[in-house]
Design a protein around this motif. Structure first.
Motif, short mmCIF file in Angstrom:
data_model
loop_
_atom_site.label_atom_id
_atom_site.label_comp_id
_atom_site.label_asym_id
_atom_site.label_seq_id
_atom_site.Cartn_x
_atom_site.Cartn_y
_atom_site.Cartn_z
N PRO A 1 0.81 -1.22 0.00
CA PRO A 1 0.00 0.00 0.00
C PRO A 1 0.85 1.28 0.00
CG PRO A 1 -0.94 -1.60 1.50
CD PRO A 1 0.39 -2.14 1.08
N ALA A 2 1.92 1.29 0.79
CA ALA A 2 2.80 2.47 0.83
C ALA A 2 3.50 2.67 -0.51
CB ALA A 2 3.81 2.32 1.95
N LEU A 3 3.94 1.56 -1.11
CA LEU A 3 4.60 1.64 -2.41
C LEU A 3 3.66 2.22 -3.46
CD1 LEU A 3 6.92 0.86 -4.41
CD2 LEU A 3 5.82 -1.39 -4.60
N LEU A 4 2.44 1.70 -3.52
CA LEU A 4 1.50 2.16 -4.53
C LEU A 4 1.10 3.62 -4.30
CD1 LEU A 4 -0.77 -0.99 -4.93
CD2 LEU A 4 1.11 -0.23 -6.40
N ALA A 5 1.00 4.04 -3.04
CA ALA A 5 0.68 5.43 -2.76
C ALA A 5 1.79 6.35 -3.27
CB ALA A 5 0.48 5.63 -1.26
N GLU A 6 3.04 5.93 -3.08
CA GLU A 6 4.16 6.73 -3.55
C GLU A 6 4.20 6.77 -5.08
OE1 GLU A 6 8.94 7.30 -2.65
OE2 GLU A 6 7.83 5.66 -1.70
N VAL A 7 3.90 5.65 -5.71
CA VAL A 7 3.85 5.60 -7.17
C VAL A 7 2.80 6.56 -7.70
CG1 VAL A 7 3.24 4.16 -9.15
CG2 VAL A 7 4.80 3.27 -7.39
N ARG A 8 1.63 6.53 -7.11
CA ARG A 8 0.55 7.42 -7.57
C ARG A 8 0.94 8.89 -7.39
NH1 ARG A 8 -2.65 3.54 -4.45
NH2 ARG A 8 -3.51 2.01 -5.90
#
Length: 436
Positions: free
Chosen positions: A420-427
């Protein structure tokens, strides 16, 4: 050291000549494989080992992605349905010049590692700028990687010119050379972006450090034609005169080959990386796999980058390689299921110079192991589990993954990455890119 006994329904070691084993087990002792044998025997022999039941699942060696640009997950879908040089010059290179940095590369590489784990990829042969970022992403994610000392002859946001690229690559190598998850490659980008002088420097660097080389070659017909105009010979002939071709060379794409060039690859022991889906999407052509197989060339598989594929899905490459070779030759015996699986495992380990400890599930080798579930509607019934992996199963069936005995994917969830943290940073990063 802790011992873990994996108890699948089937086991495919990829050891030459060995078929799918039924009701066998595999013992991991620390980072290596300590035993492979009948289930009942290993249960009796190792009663204290932790047991992992894997009903209706097949164990295979970790898949090796023979060519990737991991950080380019952040460019997935930015420029679809255009030819290679238009794609590079008018879309990819301008975006890279504006956005690529150490942090950007780390984020994209970590996203690629997560995607790779969910498709059974335990080793990535990468090629990109900011090698320290790729090194950090691999180590933090628990995957193996061959990190590139990537070089082109023109300046980017990473380096000012070939000597600067080389110096920064060597510095990264020196910083991480003791890390067990990492290998390194000397990586000239391509004949159309690298001079003879730079090729020679990178050839000598590979020999000095005893590492592999990694280069795009003969990807398009236009590349070959332009090479003849610029140098008077086809790119392969030019590179052969420079002493580039030997067992160190991992030559990527190699779509446009004549008979003499295929014979040369076999004679010199060059490893070729087939990127079927990227080459199809960019309409670059299809590697002549049947002729290469007949000549005895070691041919492996890679995804290329997510900007040109757009999936980092080694199961997709395995299936495409098997089907394409049959379709373009009219010969259904070309690229059997076994051959296609070898191209992503034991052959790839050889290409990376890691044949002694990767690529098959054998005692003494590193415990890079993937479990694939064949119990779904889509995968039943199972008459031939090896063929099922190629023609039926997909990355969605990958359930669990171990790298060096460490579980890095459990029931399809990475254990080393906060998704979840990775995808938030990607977005967040992609949002800033889209805003300009």
């Amino acid at each position: 050291m802790s011992q873990t006994l994996l108890l699948p329904r089937w086991l495919l070691t990829m050891k030459p000549g060995e078929p799918v084993l039924d009701n066998h087990a595999l013992l991991m002792d620390g980072e290596r494989i300590a035993a492979v044998g009948p289930r009942a025997e290993l249960l009796a022999q190792y009663p204290q080992a932790e047991r992992v039941e894997l009903p209706e699942q097949i164990l295979i060696p970790g898949l090796i992605n023979g060519h990737a640009h991991s950080a380019m997950t952040l460019l997935r879908g930015v420029a679809d349905d255009v030819p290679l040089m238009d794609w590079l010059q008018n879309h990819i290179w301008p975006l890279e010049k504006k956005w690529v940095s150490e942090d950007w590369t780390y984020l994209g590489s970590k996203l690629a590692a997560a995607e790779g784990l969910r498709s059974g990829t335990t080793y990535i042969n990468d090629m990109y700028f900011f090698p320290t970022a790729m090194a950090r992403a691999a180590v933090d994610s628990g995957v193996r990687a061959a990190v590139s000392m990537n070089v082109i002859d023109f300046p980017t946001g990473y380096a000012s010119g070939p000597d600067d690229y080389i110096a920064k690559g060597i510095a990264a190598y020196e910083q991480y050379k003791g890390e067990s998850l990492l290998d390194w490659t000397s990586a000239p980008h391509a004949p159309y972006t690298v001079s003879d002088e730079t090729f020679i420097k990178l050839r000598d660097l590979a020999e000095k450090l005893d590492i592999q080389m990694h280069c795009h070659i003969h990807e398009t017909a236009g590349e070959v034609e332009d090479g003849i105009k610029a140098h008077g010979v086809r790119p392969i002939e030019r590179l052969d005169k420079l002493g580039l071709f030997n067992e160190r060379m991992i030559a990527v794409h190699m779509v446009h080959l004549n008979e003499a060039e295929i014979e040369l690859m076999a004679k010199k022991g060059v490893h070729l990386v087939h990127n079927p889906n990227s080459n199809l999407k960019l309409a670059s052509g299809v590697m002549p796999l049947k002729a290469l197989e007949a000549a005895g060339v070691n041919t492996i598989l890679g995804t290329d980058g997510a900007a040109s594929n757009n999936r980092l899905d080694m199961f997709g490459e395995i299936r495409s390689a098997a089907l394409l070779a049959k379709g373009i030759t009219g010969d259904p015996t070309v690229a059997s299921a076994r051959t296609a699986l070898e191209m992503a495992t034991i052959r790839a380990a050889k290409a990376m110079g890691r044949g002694d400890d990767l690529g098959s599930l054998e005692v003494g080798k590193l415990a890079d192991v993937v479990a694939v579930s064949l119990d779904s509607i889509e995968c039943q019934p199972v008459y031939n589990a090896a063929a099922q992996l190629v023609y039926v199963a997909g990355r969605e069936q990958v359930s669990n993954v171990w790298v060096g005995g460490r579980q890095v994917l459990r029931e399809r969830q990475p254990t080393t990455i906060d998704v979840p943290a990775l995808l938030a940073e990607v977005r967040d990063v992609v949002g800033r890119m889209q805003a300009g």
